[in-house]
Design an enzyme around this catalytic site. Structure first.
Site, PDB file in Angstrom:
ATOM      1  N   GLU A 313       0.804  -1.224   0.000  1.00  9.51           N
ATOM      2  CA  GLU A 313       0.000   0.000   0.000  1.00  9.51           C
ATOM      3  C   GLU A 313       0.837   1.274   0.000  1.00  9.51           C
ATOM      4  O   GLU A 313       0.515   2.231   0.709  1.00  9.51           O
ATOM      5  CB  GLU A 313      -0.945  -0.012   1.216  1.00  9.51           C
ATOM      6  CG  GLU A 313      -1.925  -1.158   1.174  1.00  9.51           C
ATOM      7  CD  GLU A 313      -2.797  -1.251   2.419  1.00  9.51           C
ATOM      8  OE1 GLU A 313      -4.017  -1.408   2.256  1.00  9.51           O
ATOM      9  OE2 GLU A 313      -2.260  -1.177   3.542  1.00  9.51           O
TER      10      GLU A 313
HETATM   11  C1  ACM Z   1      -1.832  -5.391   4.095  1.00  7.83           C
HETATM   12  O1  ACM Z   1      -2.874  -5.863   4.583  1.00  7.83           O
HETATM   13  N1  ACM Z   1      -1.755  -4.127   3.787  1.00  7.83           N
HETATM   14  C2  ACM Z   1      -0.669  -6.232   3.862  1.00  7.83           C
END
Ligand code: ACM
Length: 506
Positions: A313
């Protein structure tokens, strides 16, 4: 009280002299015991053995293959004395083990420390479910021969969103070890907090360690405390996997050191739960010096082979910068003698040889990893994220990926997650617990148990031997044991329904 004990040959001989009492009528066959994870092979024999407790001081063996298994048993049952025979067996490799109940001694055989610990963990369950809380125990004759489907069976605790101290992490280790989980991944940094002392960058914890979600005080591990966790886990057959998430999920570091930001300005501490807004300045050499220092200091405390670089992310990082960053971060980790692991987005970079890709959201990235010859850890959020709620009535947890009841946690095959993936491509499975809504040990128990037992079996038992109805039967008994140990396991809908069915059928 079950008096288990680690025998000496003299004690054993003395122990054999008394007459056994009458055998009870209802001694369960080995294959009927509610063992989780289910062993690969259980051979029942038509006899019952009587083992009687003796008290005595017996020191754990100095032999490294045997000593930790003996300590594991004596820690859990300090007063138990049973005639146990530990055999170092050359024919058993890696984590494989054999348990034999057929003579006056219970024989545990393995070729390695890890295998012997697995034998001890299964023995612990056999004793408990054979009514072993007495001074004597009857156990059906037979053999258990066992080895895992996957080498890596992990649990992840997010100590960044809410901090959990050393004692709580040790309690987690004690809870997961009996199910042969052999890796504990600690998510040590995120936007909301930095949780491990780095001596060359002290403000990471002085400033970045103070916050957590909710705005409550955070915390961090000194290096000595971290080493204590590592040693505690290692004795119980668990490798700690440290994660420093980067280049995104870094607000806590960015609040501590302005130099890590592209604009040179420190960020404010963050105690909310948004993701995707922070990034290290990937163009700056000092950022890579920082990463090298962090990896070197944590690596020096870590006997395990892995260093997890996060990589998920990173929405605030330009993609080209992200790729360059992940390439350099992998090299730094390798130069420090460790094997990199990254969340599945790292497969959009050039994977270094050996880098492990942890699938959480993108099956196609797992396939890219496989095509590049890199191993994969399976943690698909829809099946394995333990912070997902059971159903809409769950008191904590999230549900952005799915609701996950026990059936959904159990009834799938990691190798079928991505078209063309085989067991040989998969290093293992891991159950992550993100802690945005998790504040106490009771909260951990509620979300982890009983679903972790479904995942433990997923990681251990061959796919063809797993049967959901049989698992539920065993899980109901294990659930009672968890409660006896004051583990605040959740009474899931499926277990309540199976209990109802059992009652009606009687
Ligand atoms: C995640 O759940 N951002 C690895």
């Amino acid at each position: 009280m079950l008096r288990l004990a680690l025998f000496s040959p003299l004690l054993l001989l003395l122990g054999c002299t008394s007459d056994p009492p009458t055998e009870p009528a209802d001694v369960a066959a080995l294959s009927e015991l509610p063992l989780i994870p289910l062993p690969v092979e259980i051979t029942d024999e038509d006899a019952v053995h009587y083992y009687r407790g003796y008290e005595g001081d017996v020191l754990p063996s100095p032999n490294p293959v045997i000593g930790d298994a003996q300590r594991y048993l004596s820690d859990r049952w300090p007063e138990l004395v049973l005639p146990l025979q530990f055999e170092i067996a050359q024919d058993l490799e890696g984590e494989a083990y054999r348990l034999e109940f057929r003579g006056e001694e219970i024989e545990l055989a393995a070729g390695t420390r890890e295998g012997m610990l697995n034998a001890a963990k299964t023995l612990g369950q056999v004793l408990h479910f054979s009514g072993g809380e007495d001074e004597e125990v009857f156990i059906s004759s037979g053999t258990i021969s066992d080895e895992p489907r996957f080498a890596y069976r992990g649990f992840m605790l997010d100590v960044a969103r809410h901090f959990f101290g050393v004692d709580e992490v040790k309690q987690v280790i004690d809870r997961i070890a009996p199910y042969k989980i052999n890796h504990l991944h600690l998510h040590l940094s995120d936007d909301q907090g930095w949780r491990i002392e780095i001596k060359s960058w002290p403000k990471l914890t002085e400033i970045g360690g103070k916050s957590e979600v909710d705005g409550t005080p955070g915390g961090f591990y000194t290096q000595e405390e971290y080493s204590e966790i590592v040693a505690y886990a290692q004795q119980r057959g668990i490798v700690i996997v440290p994660e420093i998430d980067m280049p995104g999920h870094t607000n806590a570091a960015l609040s501590a050191y302005p130099i890590l930001n592209a604009d040179g300005v420190a960020r404010d501490p963050y105690t909310g739960t948004r993701v995707g807004f922070s990034t290290l300045d990937t163009d700056q050499d000092s950022v890579y010096t920082f990463i090298d220092d962090v990896v070197r200091e944590i690596g020096a405390l870590s006997p395990g082979p892995y260093f997890h670089l996060g990589g998920d992310e990173s929405d605030a990082t330009d993609h080209e910068d992200y790729v360059n960053f992940v390439n350099r971060a992998q090299q730094i980790i390798k130069d420090n003698g460790k094997t990199p692991i990254g969340w599945d987005e790292v497969a959009t970079s050039e994977l270094a040889e050996g880098t492990v890709v942890q699938l959480w959201a993108h099956a196609d990235y797992a396939l890219r990893a496989r095509d590049a010859g890199n191993p994969v850890i399976m943690s698909p959020a829809k099946r394995m994220y333990l912070d997902m709620q059971y159903d809409s009535t769950s008191r904590i947890g999230l549900h952005w990926a799915s609701y996950i009841e026990v059936d959904s946690a159990y009834q799938w095959d990691p190798a079928a997650m991505a078209e063309g993936l085989t067991d040989g491509d998969i290093l293992g499975v891991e159950s992550p617990l993100w802690s945005e809504t998790v504040r106490t040990m009771e909260d951990i128990d509620y979300l982890v148990f009983p679903r972790l037992l479904a995942h433990a079996e997923l990681g251990w038992t061959p796919q063809g031997k797993r049967d959901y109805a049989d698992f539920l039967r065993r899980l109901a008994a294990q659930q009672e044991w968890l409660k006896d140990q004051d583990i605040a396991t959740y009474d899931t809908r499926v277990l309540a329904e199976s209990a109802d069915t059992t009652t009606t059928m009687k």
